[in-house]
Design a protein around this motif. Structure first.
Motif, PDB file in Angstrom:
ATOM      1  N   VAL A 145       0.854  -1.198   0.000  1.00  0.00           N
ATOM      2  CA  VAL A 145       0.000   0.000   0.000  1.00  0.00           C
ATOM      3  C   VAL A 145       0.882   1.236   0.000  1.00  0.00           C
ATOM      4  O   VAL A 145       1.749   1.393   0.858  1.00  0.00           O
ATOM      5  N   TYR A 146       0.652   2.101  -0.989  1.00  0.00           N
ATOM      6  CA  TYR A 146       1.325   3.402  -1.047  1.00  0.00           C
ATOM      7  C   TYR A 146       0.257   4.491  -0.986  1.00  0.00           C
ATOM      8  O   TYR A 146      -0.565   4.592  -1.900  1.00  0.00           O
ATOM      9  N   TYR A 147       0.244   5.248   0.072  1.00  0.00           N
ATOM     10  CA  TYR A 147      -0.724   6.344   0.216  1.00  0.00           C
ATOM     11  C   TYR A 147      -2.163   5.870  -0.010  1.00  0.00           C
ATOM     12  O   TYR A 147      -2.942   6.504  -0.713  1.00  0.00           O
ATOM     13  N   GLY A 148      -2.500   4.735   0.598  1.00  0.00           N
ATOM     14  CA  GLY A 148      -3.870   4.237   0.550  1.00  0.00           C
ATOM     15  C   GLY A 148      -4.265   3.617  -0.770  1.00  0.00           C
ATOM     16  O   GLY A 148      -5.458   3.454  -1.052  1.00  0.00           O
ATOM     17  N   SER A 149      -3.281   3.221  -1.604  1.00  0.00           N
ATOM     18  CA  SER A 149      -3.579   2.653  -2.916  1.00  0.00           C
ATOM     19  C   SER A 149      -2.474   1.670  -3.294  1.00  0.00           C
ATOM     20  O   SER A 149      -1.383   1.713  -2.713  1.00  0.00           O
ATOM     21  N   PRO A 150      -2.726   0.773  -4.270  1.00  0.00           N
ATOM     22  CA  PRO A 150      -1.623  -0.049  -4.784  1.00  0.00           C
ATOM     23  C   PRO A 150      -0.521   0.853  -5.347  1.00  0.00           C
ATOM     24  O   PRO A 150      -0.782   1.984  -5.759  1.00  0.00           O
ATOM     25  N   ASN A 151       0.703   0.351  -5.380  1.00  0.00           N
ATOM     26  CA  ASN A 151       1.785   1.206  -5.856  1.00  0.00           C
ATOM     27  C   ASN A 151       1.676   1.475  -7.354  1.00  0.00           C
ATOM     28  O   ASN A 151       1.016   0.757  -8.103  1.00  0.00           O
ATOM     29  N   GLY A 152       2.320   2.531  -7.802  1.00  0.00           N
ATOM     30  CA  GLY A 152       2.155   2.991  -9.174  1.00  0.00           C
ATOM     31  C   GLY A 152       2.635   1.994 -10.212  1.00  0.00           C
ATOM     32  O   GLY A 152       2.058   1.898 -11.303  1.00  0.00           O
ATOM     33  N   THR A 153       3.666   1.222  -9.894  1.00  0.00           N
ATOM     34  CA  THR A 153       4.204   0.270 -10.858  1.00  0.00           C
ATOM     35  C   THR A 153       3.186  -0.806 -11.194  1.00  0.00           C
ATOM     36  O   THR A 153       2.953  -1.122 -12.370  1.00  0.00           O
ATOM     37  N   ILE A 154       2.545  -1.383 -10.176  1.00  0.00           N
ATOM     38  CA  ILE A 154       1.585  -2.452 -10.442  1.00  0.00           C
ATOM     39  C   ILE A 154       0.354  -1.907 -11.148  1.00  0.00           C
ATOM     40  O   ILE A 154      -0.227  -2.577 -12.012  1.00  0.00           O
ATOM     41  N   LEU A 155      -0.046  -0.688 -10.843  1.00  0.00           N
ATOM     42  CA  LEU A 155      -1.208  -0.109 -11.521  1.00  0.00           C
ATOM     43  C   LEU A 155      -0.914   0.136 -13.000  1.00  0.00           C
ATOM     44  O   LEU A 155      -1.740  -0.158 -13.862  1.00  0.00           O
ATOM     45  N   SER A 156       0.264   0.675 -13.305  1.00  0.00           N
ATOM     46  CA  SER A 156       0.645   0.881 -14.704  1.00  0.00           C
ATOM     47  C   SER A 156       0.713  -0.456 -15.435  1.00  0.00           C
ATOM     48  O   SER A 156       0.253  -0.582 -16.581  1.00  0.00           O
ATOM     49  N   PHE A 157       1.275  -1.452 -14.771  1.00  0.00           N
ATOM     50  CA  PHE A 157       1.392  -2.782 -15.377  1.00  0.00           C
ATOM     51  C   PHE A 157       0.015  -3.377 -15.651  1.00  0.00           C
ATOM     52  O   PHE A 157      -0.247  -3.895 -16.748  1.00  0.00           O
ATOM     53  N   MET A 158      -0.869  -3.316 -14.671  1.00  0.00           N
ATOM     54  CA  MET A 158      -2.197  -3.914 -14.826  1.00  0.00           C
ATOM     55  C   MET A 158      -3.024  -3.175 -15.872  1.00  0.00           C
ATOM     56  O   MET A 158      -3.748  -3.807 -16.662  1.00  0.00           O
ATOM     57  N   ASP A 159      -2.942  -1.853 -15.898  1.00  0.00           N
ATOM     58  CA  ASP A 159      -3.656  -1.084 -16.926  1.00  0.00           C
ATOM     59  C   ASP A 159      -3.267  -1.573 -18.319  1.00  0.00           C
ATOM     60  O   ASP A 159      -4.122  -1.850 -19.168  1.00  0.00           O
ATOM     61  N   ARG A 160      -1.975  -1.669 -18.560  1.00  0.00           N
ATOM     62  CA  ARG A 160      -1.511  -2.044 -19.896  1.00  0.00           C
ATOM     63  C   ARG A 160      -1.723  -3.522 -20.175  1.00  0.00           C
ATOM     64  O   ARG A 160      -2.059  -3.901 -21.311  1.00  0.00           O
ATOM     65  N   LEU A 161      -1.547  -4.388 -19.184  1.00  0.00           N
ATOM     66  CA  LEU A 161      -1.750  -5.821 -19.396  1.00  0.00           C
ATOM     67  C   LEU A 161      -3.188  -6.118 -19.778  1.00  0.00           C
ATOM     68  O   LEU A 161      -3.460  -6.834 -20.749  1.00  0.00           O
TER      69      LEU A 161
END
Length: 208
Positions: free
Chosen positions: A85-101
């Motif tokens: 958890v980064y600032y109450g959310s998943p970290n930016g790397t996994i979010l960018s990865f999941m968006d594109r995947l």
């Protein structure tokens, strides 16, 4: 043999998130399910730019780990996504990865079992858990649950090992996910998967 793809979105390959995921791997091994853990939290993963090129070339225009993982995701029966958890959310790397995947892969994800696992020191787990589950529920992927929300607490891996209920939750989660994958495989042979309608797309292009 059934296979589960496990994504560790933490930059620390042996940290809190990894500790939770490895607790699950032990159960998957006992259940006779193959696993592959991919460490991506320490990789340079840029976000989606909505260019639409994936529609034309069949993969993301940025040829990195996303395109390497995509065929593995296609073949997998289930996907586990772990994040700190980064600032109450998943970290930016996994979010960018999941968006594109998820955006760049046009194969059906219907009935692949999805699981989100989150770790934090104190707060923000349930909010992060909710964000990650949305990738599954927009894609026809059943979500496995456990005996508590899929989370562990701790500032270090050693802290997480003291979170006995959290680790218990991970083991029960892995058992439930294993059962679902096996049950869906049997049901597919007996009944076939549910029909998926795709004809409607709400966009209101006339502006009314």
């Amino acid at each position: 043999m059934a296979k589960i793809l496990i994504l560790n979105g933490s930059p620390n390959a042996k940290g809190c998130t990894a500790t939770a995921l490895q607790e699950m791997v032990g159960i998957f091994d006992a259940e006779g399910i193959e696993t592959e853990v991919i460490q991506l939290g320490n990789k340079d993963i840029r976000g989606c730019i909505s260019c639409g090129k994936c529609e034309q070339i069949g993969k993301c225009v940025f040829d990195d780990l996303v395109n390497e993982v995509a065929p593995k995701f296609k073949e997998a029966d289930g996907l586990v996504v772990g994040s700190p958890v980064y600032y109450g959310s998943p970290n930016g790397t996994i979010l960018s990865f999941m968006d594109r995947l998820f955006y760049s892969t046009h194969f059906s994800k219907h009935m692949k079992v999805g699981v989100a696992v989150v770790s934090c020191r104190r707060g923000g787990n349930t909010a992060s858990f909710d964000v990650l589950n949305k990738y599954f529920t927009i894609s026809g992927m059943p979500v496995a649950s456990s005996t508590y929300w899929n989370q562990v607490h701790g500032f270090t891996a050693e802290d997480v090992k003291k979170d006995l209920e959290g680790l218990q939750t991970m083991r029960n989660l892995a058992r439930n996910m294993s059962f679902m994958i096996k049950a869906f495989s049997d049901a597919k042979e007996k009944y076939g998967y549910p029909e998926v309608e795709t004809g409607c797309f709400t966009s209101f292009p006339d502006g009314k």
